[in-house]
Design an enzyme around this catalytic site. Structure first.
Site, short mmCIF file in Angstrom:
data_model
loop_
_atom_site.label_atom_id
_atom_site.label_comp_id
_atom_site.label_asym_id
_atom_site.label_seq_id
_atom_site.Cartn_x
_atom_site.Cartn_y
_atom_site.Cartn_z
N VAL A 10 0.87 -1.18 0.00
CA VAL A 10 0.00 0.00 0.00
C VAL A 10 0.91 1.23 0.00
O VAL A 10 1.99 1.22 0.57
CB VAL A 10 -0.98 0.03 1.20
N SER A 11 0.44 2.29 -0.68
CA SER A 11 1.27 3.47 -0.88
C SER A 11 1.35 4.38 0.33
O SER A 11 2.35 5.05 0.53
CB SER A 11 0.74 4.27 -2.07
N THR A 12 0.30 4.45 1.10
CA THR A 12 0.30 5.34 2.25
C THR A 12 0.00 4.56 3.52
O THR A 12 -0.63 3.51 3.48
CB THR A 12 -0.75 6.47 2.10
N GLN A 15 -3.63 3.54 4.28
CA GLN A 15 -4.32 2.55 3.46
C GLN A 15 -4.23 1.20 4.14
O GLN A 15 -3.41 0.97 5.01
CB GLN A 15 -3.69 2.48 2.07
#
Length: 189
Positions: A10-12, A15
């Site tokens: 997940v990017s952040t 998330q």
């Protein structure tokens, strides 16, 4: 014994990986490596690196979607080619890719061809753009930051011998390191 090893990302930090983890477990992943809060564009993904070290010949690398693994299509193609050389199968649940099958290999080779095509298009556009700029009298690269007057001023002040390097740099409005670099340059005509 060959294993199915999953990778999730997940990017952040806010998330959540539950959807990916559920899909990977349902598809038979015995172990899952997960990078949290790491953009796909970053080259440093610690769990991906650990997983690549962990994988053995005969294993299957399983991802929920292609974009969870690769920074770009070219990166993905390179990574899957390296896996193939090591005898590791690649599967993507969402896209239905399985490099252990002839159909999965075909789909992935189409992706690889598209990535090569995209890379060549970018190279061609760059070449044409530079040629067009040159035809308009503009050379490539960023504009020069220091002109002949500034270089001449620095050389003149330095030759005078009565100013410290910091005073010369201050007078020319440059850093001391830039002042030394400019002293070594030829004065442009």
């Amino acid at each position: 014994m060959a294993s199915i090893i999953g990778y999730a990302r997940v990017s952040t930090a806010d998330q959540n990986t539950e959807l990916q983890l559920d899909a990977l477990a349902k598809a038979g992943a015995a172990k899952v490596f997960t990078d949290h809060g790491v953009s796909g564009a970053k080259t440093e993904r610690p769990e991906l690196d650990k997983m690549l070290d962990y994988l053995r010949k005969g294993d299957t690398l399983l991802v929920w979607r292609l974009d969870r693994l690769g920074r770009s299509m070219q990166h993905l193609v390179t990574l899957v080619a390296e896996l193939k050389e090591r005898g590791i199968i690649f599967r993507s649940i969402h896209e239905g890719i399985d490099t252990s099958t002839i159909n999965g290999e075909l789909v992935f080779n189409i992706f690889a061809s598209l990535a090569t095509f995209e890379r060549e298009l970018i190279r061609e556009r760059t070449t044409h753009g530079l040629a067009a700029a040159k035809a308009r009298g503009r050379l490539g690269g960023r504009p020069k930051k220091y002109d002949a007057k500034k270089i001449a001023l620095i050389k003149r002040l330095h030759a005078g011998g009565d100013m410290s390097p910091q005073e010369i740099a201050d007078a020319a409005q440059v850093s001391v390191s830039s002042m030394y670099r400019l002293l070594k340059m030829e004065t442009p005509a």
